[in-house]
Design a protein around this motif. Structure first.
Motif, PDB file in Angstrom:
ATOM      1  N   LYS A   1       0.810  -1.217   0.000  1.00  0.00           N
ATOM      2  CA  LYS A   1       0.000   0.000   0.000  1.00  0.00           C
ATOM      3  C   LYS A   1       0.846   1.270   0.000  1.00  0.00           C
ATOM      4  CE  LYS A   1      -3.936  -2.227   0.693  1.00  0.00           C
ATOM      5  NZ  LYS A   1      -4.998  -2.282  -0.256  1.00  0.00           N
TER       6      LYS A   1
ATOM      7  N   GLU B   1      -1.454  -6.993  -7.132  1.00  0.00           N
ATOM      8  CA  GLU B   1      -2.730  -7.263  -6.475  1.00  0.00           C
ATOM      9  C   GLU B   1      -2.822  -6.468  -5.182  1.00  0.00           C
ATOM     10  OE1 GLU B   1      -3.721 -11.380  -5.914  1.00  0.00           O
ATOM     11  OE2 GLU B   1      -2.966 -11.933  -7.878  1.00  0.00           O
ATOM     12  N   ASP B   2      -3.956  -5.774  -5.010  1.00  0.00           N
ATOM     13  CA  ASP B   2      -4.265  -5.059  -3.781  1.00  0.00           C
ATOM     14  C   ASP B   2      -3.137  -4.085  -3.402  1.00  0.00           C
ATOM     15  OD1 ASP B   2      -5.973  -4.467  -1.690  1.00  0.00           O
ATOM     16  OD2 ASP B   2      -4.994  -5.872  -0.330  1.00  0.00           O
TER      17      ASP B   2
ATOM     18  N   CYS C   1      -3.667  -6.311 -13.531  1.00  0.00           N
ATOM     19  CA  CYS C   1      -3.658  -5.957 -12.109  1.00  0.00           C
ATOM     20  C   CYS C   1      -5.049  -6.158 -11.511  1.00  0.00           C
ATOM     21  CB  CYS C   1      -3.232  -4.502 -11.928  1.00  0.00           C
ATOM     22  SG  CYS C   1      -1.543  -4.190 -12.455  1.00  0.00           S
ATOM     23  N   LYS C   2      -5.088  -6.467 -10.203  1.00  0.00           N
ATOM     24  CA  LYS C   2      -6.348  -6.644  -9.497  1.00  0.00           C
ATOM     25  C   LYS C   2      -6.350  -5.747  -8.270  1.00  0.00           C
ATOM     26  CE  LYS C   2      -6.868 -11.440 -10.874  1.00  0.00           C
ATOM     27  NZ  LYS C   2      -6.882 -12.828 -10.439  1.00  0.00           N
ATOM     28  N   LYS C   3      -7.438  -4.992  -8.097  1.00  0.00           N
ATOM     29  CA  LYS C   3      -7.615  -4.117  -6.943  1.00  0.00           C
ATOM     30  C   LYS C   3      -6.396  -3.226  -6.715  1.00  0.00           C
ATOM     31  CE  LYS C   3     -10.779  -7.216  -4.591  1.00  0.00           C
ATOM     32  NZ  LYS C   3     -11.058  -7.975  -3.386  1.00  0.00           N
ATOM     33  N   THR C   4      -5.919  -2.614  -7.765  1.00  0.00           N
ATOM     34  CA  THR C   4      -4.729  -1.762  -7.681  1.00  0.00           C
ATOM     35  C   THR C   4      -5.116  -0.322  -8.001  1.00  0.00           C
ATOM     36  OG1 THR C   4      -3.294  -3.592  -8.290  1.00  0.00           O
ATOM     37  CG2 THR C   4      -2.418  -1.389  -8.631  1.00  0.00           C
ATOM     38  N   ALA C   5      -4.603   0.600  -7.204  1.00  0.00           N
ATOM     39  CA  ALA C   5      -4.891   2.022  -7.402  1.00  0.00           C
ATOM     40  C   ALA C   5      -3.594   2.763  -7.711  1.00  0.00           C
ATOM     41  CB  ALA C   5      -5.528   2.603  -6.154  1.00  0.00           C
TER      42      ALA C   5
ATOM     43  N   SER D   1      -7.194  -5.707 -16.531  1.00  0.00           N
ATOM     44  CA  SER D   1      -7.168  -5.407 -15.095  1.00  0.00           C
ATOM     45  C   SER D   1      -8.588  -5.323 -14.554  1.00  0.00           C
ATOM     46  CB  SER D   1      -6.458  -4.062 -14.863  1.00  0.00           C
ATOM     47  OG  SER D   1      -5.106  -4.157 -15.276  1.00  0.00           O
ATOM     48  N   THR D   2      -8.712  -5.658 -13.255  1.00  0.00           N
ATOM     49  CA  THR D   2     -10.026  -5.571 -12.606  1.00  0.00           C
ATOM     50  C   THR D   2      -9.930  -4.716 -11.366  1.00  0.00           C
ATOM     51  OG1 THR D   2      -9.583  -7.610 -11.378  1.00  0.00           O
ATOM     52  CG2 THR D   2     -10.833  -7.805 -13.416  1.00  0.00           C
TER      53      THR D   2
END
Length: 132
Positions: A75, A94-95, A112-116, A131-132
């Protein structure tokens, strides 16, 4: 020229142009008839490839590209001093949360998954692929 074979083509077109009579020589099949003769399709078990060995996380500047790969649950990622000519490429993260502190040329998220991604500005643009 294109001589020869014209008679066969004419015969074929004459047979096609019969209209409703073209199906007169076909055998009538009742509902359910003939099913026992067909082979029963067997569902093939989807062979899952062996789980790929987890790749090590990567966070590095390679030439003009910031490569952020295989990060999980990170994070606090930060591209601290990028140049305007640099690009940022995130792959299979991820995340995660990535902060880009200055203007860059382009940002790409791939698989990518759950990536900001938090950024102030981008020169050319940004995009996400698979990506999701």
């Amino acid at each position: 020229g294109g001589g020869g074979g014209g008679g066969a083509a004419n015969a074929l077109f004459a047979e096609i142009n019969q209209g409703a009579n073209i199906t007169s020589h076909l055998k009538h099949v009742k509902k359910g008839e003939g099913l026992k003769d067909r082979p029963v399709p067997v569902a093939k078990a989807a062979a899952k490839p062996a789980a790929a060995a987890a790749k090590p996380p990567k966070f590095a500047l390679e030439d003009k590209r910031w490569c952020v790969e295989y990060q999980k649950g990170a994070k606090d990622l930060c591209v601290s001093e990028p140049l305007v000519k640099h690009t940022v490429y995130l792959f299979k993260c991820e995340d995660c949360v990535l902060k880009v502190s200055a203007k860059v040329n382009h940002i790409t998220l791939d698989s990518c998954k759950k990536t900001a991604v938090v950024f102030d500005s981008v020169m050319a643009g940004g995009g996400g692929v698979n990506s999701t």
